[in-house]
Design an enzyme around this catalytic site. Structure first.
Site, mmCIF file in Angstrom:
data_model
loop_
_atom_site.group_PDB
_atom_site.id
_atom_site.type_symbol
_atom_site.label_atom_id
_atom_site.label_comp_id
_atom_site.label_asym_id
_atom_site.label_seq_id
_atom_site.Cartn_x
_atom_site.Cartn_y
_atom_site.Cartn_z
ATOM 1 N N ARG A 280 4.628 8.728 -7.512
ATOM 2 C CA ARG A 280 3.272 8.854 -8.077
ATOM 3 C C ARG A 280 3.269 9.903 -9.189
ATOM 4 O O ARG A 280 2.657 9.718 -10.237
ATOM 5 C CB ARG A 280 2.287 9.278 -6.976
ATOM 6 N N PHE B 249 -1.592 -3.257 -4.911
ATOM 7 C CA PHE B 249 -1.399 -2.784 -3.527
ATOM 8 C C PHE B 249 -1.758 -1.293 -3.481
ATOM 9 O O PHE B 249 -0.996 -0.458 -3.019
ATOM 10 C CB PHE B 249 0.034 -3.012 -3.037
ATOM 11 N N ASP C 21 -6.445 -4.096 -4.201
ATOM 12 C CA ASP C 21 -5.965 -4.176 -2.812
ATOM 13 C C ASP C 21 -6.813 -5.214 -2.090
ATOM 14 O O ASP C 21 -7.997 -5.382 -2.400
ATOM 15 C CB ASP C 21 -6.096 -2.810 -2.118
ATOM 16 N N SER C 22 -6.197 -5.897 -1.120
ATOM 17 C CA SER C 22 -6.952 -6.916 -0.381
ATOM 18 C C SER C 22 -7.846 -6.298 0.688
ATOM 19 O O SER C 22 -8.716 -6.969 1.237
ATOM 20 C CB SER C 22 -5.993 -7.927 0.247
ATOM 21 N N ASP D 90 3.651 -2.043 -5.400
ATOM 22 C CA ASP D 90 4.062 -1.358 -4.164
ATOM 23 C C ASP D 90 3.559 -2.120 -2.943
ATOM 24 O O ASP D 90 2.675 -1.638 -2.225
ATOM 25 C CB ASP D 90 3.529 0.089 -4.169
ATOM 26 N N CYS E 158 9.595 -1.400 0.514
ATOM 27 C CA CYS E 158 9.744 -0.478 1.645
ATOM 28 C C CYS E 158 10.303 -1.206 2.864
ATOM 29 O O CYS E 158 10.196 -0.712 3.982
ATOM 30 C CB CYS E 158 8.424 0.225 1.959
HETATM 31 N N1 SAH Z 1 0.796 2.283 -3.080
HETATM 32 C C1 SAH Z 1 -0.026 2.696 -1.982
HETATM 33 C C2 SAH Z 1 0.457 2.156 -0.657
HETATM 34 C C3 SAH Z 1 0.529 0.644 -0.555
HETATM 35 S S1 SAH Z 1 0.546 0.049 1.063
HETATM 36 C C4 SAH Z 1 -0.126 4.215 -1.976
HETATM 37 O O1 SAH Z 1 0.524 4.884 -2.799
HETATM 38 O O2 SAH Z 1 -0.865 4.755 -1.164
HETATM 39 C C5 SAH Z 1 0.303 -1.649 0.848
HETATM 40 C C6 SAH Z 1 -1.130 -2.069 0.582
HETATM 41 O O3 SAH Z 1 -1.093 -3.452 0.240
HETATM 42 C C7 SAH Z 1 -2.099 -1.977 1.742
HETATM 43 O O4 SAH Z 1 -3.190 -1.184 1.346
HETATM 44 C C8 SAH Z 1 -2.569 -3.426 2.007
HETATM 45 O O5 SAH Z 1 -3.935 -3.494 2.322
HETATM 46 C C9 SAH Z 1 -2.285 -4.089 0.696
HETATM 47 N N2 SAH Z 1 -1.996 -5.534 0.679
HETATM 48 C C10 SAH Z 1 -1.168 -6.224 1.481
HETATM 49 N N3 SAH Z 1 -1.057 -7.510 1.056
HETATM 50 C C11 SAH Z 1 -1.824 -7.625 -0.049
HETATM 51 C C12 SAH Z 1 -2.102 -8.682 -0.973
HETATM 52 N N4 SAH Z 1 -1.537 -9.892 -0.825
HETATM 53 N N5 SAH Z 1 -2.933 -8.448 -2.005
HETATM 54 C C13 SAH Z 1 -3.494 -7.221 -2.163
HETATM 55 N N6 SAH Z 1 -3.248 -6.180 -1.347
HETATM 56 C C14 SAH Z 1 -2.422 -6.373 -0.299
#
Ligand code: SAH
Length: 390
Positions: A209, A225, A247-248, A294, A334
């Protein structure tokens, strides 16, 4: 104390200090209960170490101490393990700017089956196996000694490692009102340890970040994400002219909006979207300069690797097709089961399909407070690439 005897020739990995004893290596099981501490010996009765016995896992024993001497495993033994992990964090993290960190990283700190994350005055203890559940009071004592006022136990794990741990999620002693406000590199984040994903925040992306922030000046940044906006806040801090978070999860986006308001009450540079990332990317017409990819772990186990690889490839392919010439992509996986080489091959194949010239600027990994036990390469789960796309 009960003893587990290994088959002849199966002591090699333990001599190499790999902490897992798989069921196939066992000649004679101990007469022990699930979670009990046991001795592990080779076929000639030489002591190799001590570990937590599991009756319901492929991993029959998780070794926390390699030694050929009989040792005393008492409350002090556990408290010292945690104090020593904390001592290391004091050397790694500048607490005046950051009070969000991982205090204990399971095998990475020679204590399998438990993770401890810190958010200001709150310690979140994720108990993953019965063995560490049995010593939880010692863990709490150590945290109180260090000075954490609030301790939250998280046992609902979305990892597959959860084994009949019976402790419910909840506060030990004095609860803390949620969300708690904590700080990472001077940026404020609200974290809800009760309802948030994992322990409430994705601490493992702190370094990446920060790097993204350094490349955000006057850029249009897409954070996919996004969860609660980790990368987005650094992009704003770094001077991005436009930041979009996708984000979903509606809860994640709500928290993201709150985090933006908390740090930049007057900004008009940020907008967030509750949407599926794949759909969003396909449909967007914004010419982003920087993209963060991510996703959650697509491969939760080794059988899921092929499908996961397709998922990562597809995601990266769409991003390569959409990013502006001269743009940057920060892409991550991850999934523990997708190693660094495979991830790179997947991204390579996406770049080839997109017919873009792509250069690796930086290889990214988990931060210092998520140390990798050199004998346990499985602990290196987070990998990423910072890419320059022509
Ligand atoms: N980059 C973030 C962490 C990501 S965790 C940080 O730095 O804090 C992964 C995220 O992806 C979760 O919040 C989850 O809700 C979201 N997610 C999972 N599948 C998804 C999709 N198909 N579309 C959008 N978001 C999604």
């Amino acid at each position: 104390m009960q003893t587990l005897i290994l088959k002849s020739g199966r002591e090699r990995s333990l001599i190499n200090r790999h902490p897992w004893v798989f069921s196939g290596a066992v000649k004679e099981l101990p007469q022990a209960q699930n979670g009990e501490i046991i001795r592990v010996v080779d076929n000639h009765n030489n002591l190799l170490g001590f570990g937590f016995f599991s009756t319901n896992s492929q991993i029959t024993c998780r070794v926390f101490e390699f030694t050929n001497e009989e040792i005393l495993i008492n409350a002090d033994f556990w408290v010292n393990k945690i104090l020593s992990a904390y001592h290391l964090r004091k050397q790694l993290i500048d607490f005046s700017h950051t009070n969000i960190f991982r205090l204990l990283h399971a095998e990475g700190d020679f204590l399998p089956g438990v993770i401890i994350d810190i958010y200001a005055t709150v310690a979140v203890v994720q108990i993953l196996i019965r063995g560490t559940e049995n010593i939880k009071e010692n863990i709490f004592d150590a945290l109180r000694q260090i000075g954490f006022k609030h301790i939250y136990v998280k046992t609902k794990s979305n990892t597959q490692r959860l084994e009949d741990v019976t402790t419910p999620c909840g506060w030990v002693g004095e609860p803390c009102e949620m969300p708690v406000e904590a700080t990472e590199n001077g940026i404020k984040f609200l974290v809800d340890v009760e309802t948030g994903q994992k322990t409430g925040f994705f601490i493992d992306q702190r370094e990446s970040r920060k790097l993204l922030g350094e490349f955000s000046k006057n850029k249009k940044v897409l954070n996919t994400f996004s969860y609660s906006g980790g990368f987005s806040l650094y992009a704003l801090e770094g001077g991005a002219t436009l930041v979009h978070s996708v984000d979903s999860s509606k809860d994640a986006i709500e928290m993201c909006e709150r985090n933006v308001k908390l740090n930049y009450p007057a900004t008009t540079n940020h907008e967030s979207f509750v949407a599926d990332v794949f759909d969003y990317l396909k449909n967007t017409e914004v010419d982003y300069d920087v993209m963060v990819l991510d996703p959650p772990a697509f491969a939760k186990n080794s059988r899921a690797v092929a499908n996961a690889a397709r998922g990562y490839k597809n995601l990266n392919l769409i991003a390569f097709k959409k990013i502006k010439p001269g743009g940057m992509i920060f892409t991550f996986s991850c999934s523990q089961h997708i190693d660094r080489d495979l991830f790179r091959k997947i991204v390579f194949s996406a770049a080839a399909d997109a017919k873009r010239n792509v250069r690796v600027i930086r290889q990214l990994t988990q931060p210092d407070d998520h140390p990798i036990n050199i004998f346990h390469p499985e602990g290196e789960y987070l990998k990423g690439l910072m890419l320059y796309v022509e």
